[in-house]
Design a protein around this motif. Structure first.
Motif, mmCIF file in Angstrom:
data_model
loop_
_atom_site.group_PDB
_atom_site.id
_atom_site.type_symbol
_atom_site.label_atom_id
_atom_site.label_comp_id
_atom_site.label_asym_id
_atom_site.label_seq_id
_atom_site.Cartn_x
_atom_site.Cartn_y
_atom_site.Cartn_z
ATOM 1 N N GLU A 55 1.079 -3.590 4.669
ATOM 2 C CA GLU A 55 0.673 -2.249 5.101
ATOM 3 C C GLU A 55 1.631 -1.755 6.189
ATOM 4 O O GLU A 55 2.147 -2.552 6.987
ATOM 5 C CB GLU A 55 -0.791 -2.326 5.584
ATOM 6 C CG GLU A 55 -1.351 -1.070 6.204
ATOM 7 C CD GLU A 55 -1.428 0.123 5.277
ATOM 8 O OE1 GLU A 55 -0.429 0.426 4.612
ATOM 9 O OE2 GLU A 55 -2.484 0.799 5.266
ATOM 10 N N ASP A 56 1.840 -0.460 6.216
ATOM 11 C CA ASP A 56 2.749 0.099 7.217
ATOM 12 C C ASP A 56 2.141 0.081 8.617
ATOM 13 O O ASP A 56 2.749 -0.380 9.567
ATOM 14 C CB ASP A 56 3.189 1.531 6.837
ATOM 15 C CG ASP A 56 2.021 2.451 6.481
ATOM 16 O OD1 ASP A 56 0.841 2.040 6.597
ATOM 17 O OD2 ASP A 56 2.289 3.601 6.078
ATOM 18 N N ILE A 83 0.866 -1.180 0.000
ATOM 19 C CA ILE A 83 0.000 0.000 0.000
ATOM 20 C C ILE A 83 0.906 1.234 0.000
ATOM 21 O O ILE A 83 1.635 1.477 0.970
ATOM 22 C CB ILE A 83 -0.937 0.009 1.234
ATOM 23 C CG1 ILE A 83 -1.651 -1.354 1.402
ATOM 24 C CG2 ILE A 83 -1.951 1.136 1.120
ATOM 25 C CD1 ILE A 83 -2.383 -1.859 0.195
HETATM 26 MG MG MG Z 1 -0.409 3.565 4.556
#
Ligand code: MG
Ligand code: IMP
Length: 182
Positions: free
Chosen positions: A97-98, A39
């Motif tokens: 995703e982070d 993402i």
């Molecule tokens: Mg993000």
């Protein structure tokens, strides 16, 4: 004004956590290929380091959603601004995703990908904030749970700044008495 505050997760701890996540993914995939969906933009540093650690054969693709603007609170209005270039049908998809905050971003992405007939969809998140209500996000692989603070570095930004810090730090008011921007 906001300034860079204390280090929350240093580079070495990040490396160790990512090695652990890669081992978990390898164990589950057992040699079956996976499509890593990063993402943008926050997950790119994490995705690269994770992918380099994996023995699982992977292909890579990216999508971008927008929700934050330049504030430090999720707007809750998640829009797809850049789509995948790969067909996910029949594939084991791992969303990379982070950070999971409210979980709305991931819910939207799962909703979008779910209509495209992947064989499976799993979630690999580097960080998850401990806030009420977001623990129902089905995270399969989690690097680190963190407290509910705004963090930057290792891909995470504030108004596009600080992404290239090699560690995760807390963004803090600079103590001059002025209120932090909303
Ligand atoms: Mg993000
Ligand atoms: P959610 O939709 O509320 O879960 O927000 C997730 C997205 O907001 C992440 O993909 C990040 O891009 C961004 N975000 C959430 N918390 C932070 C933070 O502490 N620092 C930087 N970005 C964040």
């Amino acid at each position: 004004m906001l300034k860079l505050g204390r280090t929350l997760i240093d580079t070495r701890t990040l490396d160790e956590g990512i090695a652990r996540l890669a081992a978990e993914v390898d164990r589950d995939q057992a040699g079956r290929p996976a499509l890593l969906v990063g993402i943008l933009k926050g997950s790119v540093f994490f995705l690269c380091d994770l992918a380099k650690r994996l023995k699982t054969p992977v292909s890579l693709d990216f999508l971008q959603v927008s929700s934050y603007g330049s504030g430090t609170k999720s707007s809750g209005n998640v829009r797809l601004v850049r789509d995948l270039t790969t067909d996910v049908a029949g594939k084991d998809v791992i969303i990379v995703e982070d950070i999971v905050d409210t979980g709305r971003t991931l819910q939207k992405i799962i909703e979008i990908l779910g209509t495209r007939h992947p064989k499976s969809v799993k979630i690999c998140a580097l960080l998850q904030k401990r806030i009420p209500g977001n623990d129902d996000v089905p995270i399969d692989y989690l690097g680190f749970p963190i407290e509910d603070v705004f963090v930057v570095g290792y891909g995470l930004d504030h108004a596009e700044a600080f992404r290239n810090l090699p560690y995760i730090a807390v963004l803090e008011p600079d103590g001059d008495g002025s209120p932090a921007p909303a």
